[in-house]
Design a protein around this motif. Structure first.
Motif, short mmCIF file in Angstrom:
data_model
loop_
_atom_site.label_atom_id
_atom_site.label_comp_id
_atom_site.label_asym_id
_atom_site.label_seq_id
_atom_site.Cartn_x
_atom_site.Cartn_y
_atom_site.Cartn_z
N ILE A 90 -26.08 -16.60 -22.64
CA ILE A 90 -25.46 -17.16 -23.84
C ILE A 90 -25.99 -18.58 -24.01
O ILE A 90 -25.74 -19.44 -23.16
N SER A 91 -26.74 -18.83 -25.08
CA SER A 91 -27.20 -20.19 -25.35
C SER A 91 -26.08 -20.95 -26.06
O SER A 91 -25.36 -20.39 -26.91
N VAL A 92 -25.92 -22.21 -25.70
CA VAL A 92 -24.79 -23.01 -26.17
C VAL A 92 -25.31 -24.12 -27.08
O VAL A 92 -26.23 -24.86 -26.71
N HIS A 93 -24.70 -24.26 -28.27
CA HIS A 93 -25.18 -25.19 -29.28
C HIS A 93 -24.07 -26.12 -29.73
O HIS A 93 -23.01 -25.65 -30.17
N PRO A 94 -24.29 -27.44 -29.64
CA PRO A 94 -23.25 -28.40 -30.07
C PRO A 94 -23.06 -28.40 -31.57
O PRO A 94 -23.88 -27.85 -32.33
N ALA A 95 -21.98 -29.04 -32.01
CA ALA A 95 -21.69 -29.15 -33.44
C ALA A 95 -22.88 -29.72 -34.18
O ALA A 95 -23.49 -30.70 -33.75
N GLY A 96 -23.23 -29.08 -35.29
CA GLY A 96 -24.31 -29.56 -36.13
C GLY A 96 -25.67 -28.97 -35.82
O GLY A 96 -26.59 -29.09 -36.63
N GLU A 97 -25.81 -28.31 -34.68
CA GLU A 97 -27.12 -27.76 -34.32
C GLU A 97 -27.40 -26.45 -35.06
O GLU A 97 -28.48 -26.28 -35.64
N LEU A 98 -26.46 -25.53 -35.01
CA LEU A 98 -26.62 -24.28 -35.75
C LEU A 98 -25.90 -24.34 -37.09
O LEU A 98 -26.32 -23.69 -38.06
N MET A 99 -24.81 -25.09 -37.13
CA MET A 99 -23.97 -25.16 -38.32
C MET A 99 -23.02 -26.35 -38.17
O MET A 99 -22.87 -26.88 -37.06
N PRO A 100 -22.36 -26.77 -39.24
CA PRO A 100 -21.37 -27.85 -39.12
C PRO A 100 -20.24 -27.46 -38.17
O PRO A 100 -19.98 -26.27 -37.95
N ALA A 101 -19.56 -28.47 -37.64
CA ALA A 101 -18.50 -28.24 -36.67
C ALA A 101 -17.45 -27.25 -37.15
O ALA A 101 -16.95 -26.43 -36.37
N PHE A 102 -17.12 -27.30 -38.42
CA PHE A 102 -16.06 -26.46 -38.95
C PHE A 102 -16.60 -25.20 -39.66
O PHE A 102 -15.88 -24.54 -40.39
N GLY A 103 -17.86 -24.86 -39.39
CA GLY A 103 -18.44 -23.68 -40.02
C GLY A 103 -18.41 -22.44 -39.17
O GLY A 103 -18.90 -21.38 -39.58
N VAL A 104 -17.78 -22.53 -37.98
CA VAL A 104 -17.92 -21.44 -37.01
C VAL A 104 -17.15 -20.18 -37.39
O VAL A 104 -17.61 -19.06 -37.12
N VAL A 105 -16.00 -20.32 -38.02
CA VAL A 105 -15.22 -19.13 -38.39
C VAL A 105 -15.95 -18.32 -39.46
O VAL A 105 -16.04 -17.09 -39.38
N ASP A 106 -16.51 -19.01 -40.44
CA ASP A 106 -17.28 -18.31 -41.48
C ASP A 106 -18.49 -17.61 -40.87
O ASP A 106 -18.85 -16.50 -41.27
N ALA A 107 -19.11 -18.25 -39.87
CA ALA A 107 -20.28 -17.66 -39.22
C ALA A 107 -19.89 -16.41 -38.44
O ALA A 107 -20.63 -15.41 -38.43
N LEU A 108 -18.76 -16.43 -37.78
CA LEU A 108 -18.27 -15.25 -37.06
C LEU A 108 -17.94 -14.12 -38.04
O LEU A 108 -18.26 -12.96 -37.80
N GLN A 109 -17.29 -14.51 -39.11
CA GLN A 109 -16.89 -13.51 -40.09
C GLN A 109 -18.11 -12.83 -40.71
O GLN A 109 -18.08 -11.63 -41.02
N GLY A 110 -19.20 -13.59 -40.84
CA GLY A 110 -20.41 -13.05 -41.42
C GLY A 110 -21.36 -12.44 -40.41
O GLY A 110 -22.49 -12.11 -40.75
N ASP A 111 -20.91 -12.29 -39.15
CA ASP A 111 -21.73 -11.72 -38.08
C ASP A 111 -23.00 -12.52 -37.81
O ASP A 111 -24.02 -11.99 -37.38
#
Length: 360
Positions: free
Chosen positions: A66-87
């Protein structure tokens, strides 16, 4: 002996001590990505995600990474739920109450005002109805949860001026973690702002914030809040035990082999235990250092906490009236909490009260 049972119920050290190596030869390589809502500089919280990754790799013999990415690297800090929802990602590490704009129920998965302590939170989720109720709710967002570690009872935040009365809160622009606490503080006149941890220092420095709460001495010092706000208040009555969490994409989890599911479940527990233990180790040292450097450590006046209790209970009642889901989970948590408070009267509270009064 069942290998999966061993992996699931023991930490990494326990698994390695048994001499039982996970059967990885038949497993196809699995590569996941985890997006965190926190900066890499927070070695307590972000370190929990790194511990998860390290443990998964060790238990799988490198077949599951599992590669680990800090806030802002893959997406904004608060974008993670939308990213999960969108697979778009397999996992996130975050604080659930950041997402109460989607639904106030999110707050129960992290912390609510005058809520559960760290141990009570773990007990409610793992041996009460908490995890079952919350995961049923989160299914609509395409994820399930696992604790990433608990901060313990937090501090009450950093302020540019003293808070002597409830009136001193009126008009105060304050960074708050989110959830019903912000609504409760709004009733007291606070202008609540939810922003990622990495943005708070600059806002305090520029004066666009008058106050900010984050976690506690160790993390707060790393973020430099003591340099821009002199008054440090306690206790953080809105977070008696904030549970940071791993959000796990349900589809991706279900696609894992039983072996890898057990490895991931065990690694989450290792990471959660490590984070909570680390906070207990580093916060006492950090608070002594902050005070030595001039931080003014202050207790909230009881009248301020009483006003906070009243306003937050009003907010809970308002949400219960609007949402059967909110009411069901809130009432279940409070019933569990009442039993915990009863037991605490005869266990840790009198013991801690005595130890606070003697010299050791």
């Amino acid at each position: 002996m069942d290998r999966r049972s061993v992996i699931k119920n023991a930490g990494i050290a326990g698994v390695l001590a048994t001499g039982i190596a996970p059967a990885v030869h038949a497993q196809a390589a699995v590569r996941w990505r985890l997006a965190s809502s926190f900066p890499r500089s927070l070695d307590t919280i972000f370190g929990s995600a790194e511990m998860l990754s390290k443990t998964v790799k060790a238990l799988s013999g490198g077949k599951f990474e599992i590669s680990v990415h800090p806030a802002g690297e893959l997406m904004p800090a608060f974008g993670v739920v939308d990213a999960l929802q969108g697979d778009n990602i397999e996992m996130a590490q975050t604080a659930a109450y950041y997402f109460t704009g989607k639904d106030p129920v999110f707050a129960f998965s992290c912390a609510v005002p005058f809520g559960l302590t760290a141990r009570q939170n773990t007990s409610w989720k793992d041996h009460g109805n908490g995890r079952k109720l919350l995961d049923a709710f989160f299914a609509q967002y395409n994820f399930k949860t696992a604790s990433a570690g608990n901060t313990g009872t937090q501090m009450g935040g950093w302020y540019r001026k003293e808070i002597k009365t409830v009136a001193d809160l009126k008009g105060l622009k304050m960074r708050l973690g989110g959830g019903v606490f912000g609504e409760g503080m709004a009733k007291l006149g606070v202008v609540s702002q939810n922003m990622p941890a990495g943005d708070v220092y600059q806002a305090l420095e520029k004066g666009t914030l008058d106050a900010a709460e984050f976690v506690g001495p160790y993390d707060d010092a790393k973020l430099g809040f003591n340099k821009v706000a002199p008054f440090y208040y306690y206790p953080g009555w809105w977070e008696g035990g904030a549970d940071l969490e791993f959000f796990i994409n349900v589809k991706k989890y279900n696609a894992l082999s039983d072996e890898n599911k057990a490895i991931l479940d065990a690694a989450c527990k290792v990471a959660a235990t490590d984070m909570t233990a680390k906070y207990d180790a580093v916060n006492p040292v950090a608070i002594k250092k902050l005070v030595a450097e001039g931080t003014k450590l202050m207790a909230f006046p009881k009248a301020v906490i009483d006003a906070g209790f009243k306003s937050c209970m009003e907010v809970f009642a308002e949400h219960e009236a609007k949402s059967p889901e909110f009411k069901k989970i809130h009432q279940d948590m409070r019933a569990f909490q009442r039993d915990q408070i009863l037991w605490n009267r005869f266990s840790e509270f009198p013991f801690n009260q005595y130890m606070n009064g003697v010299k050791i």
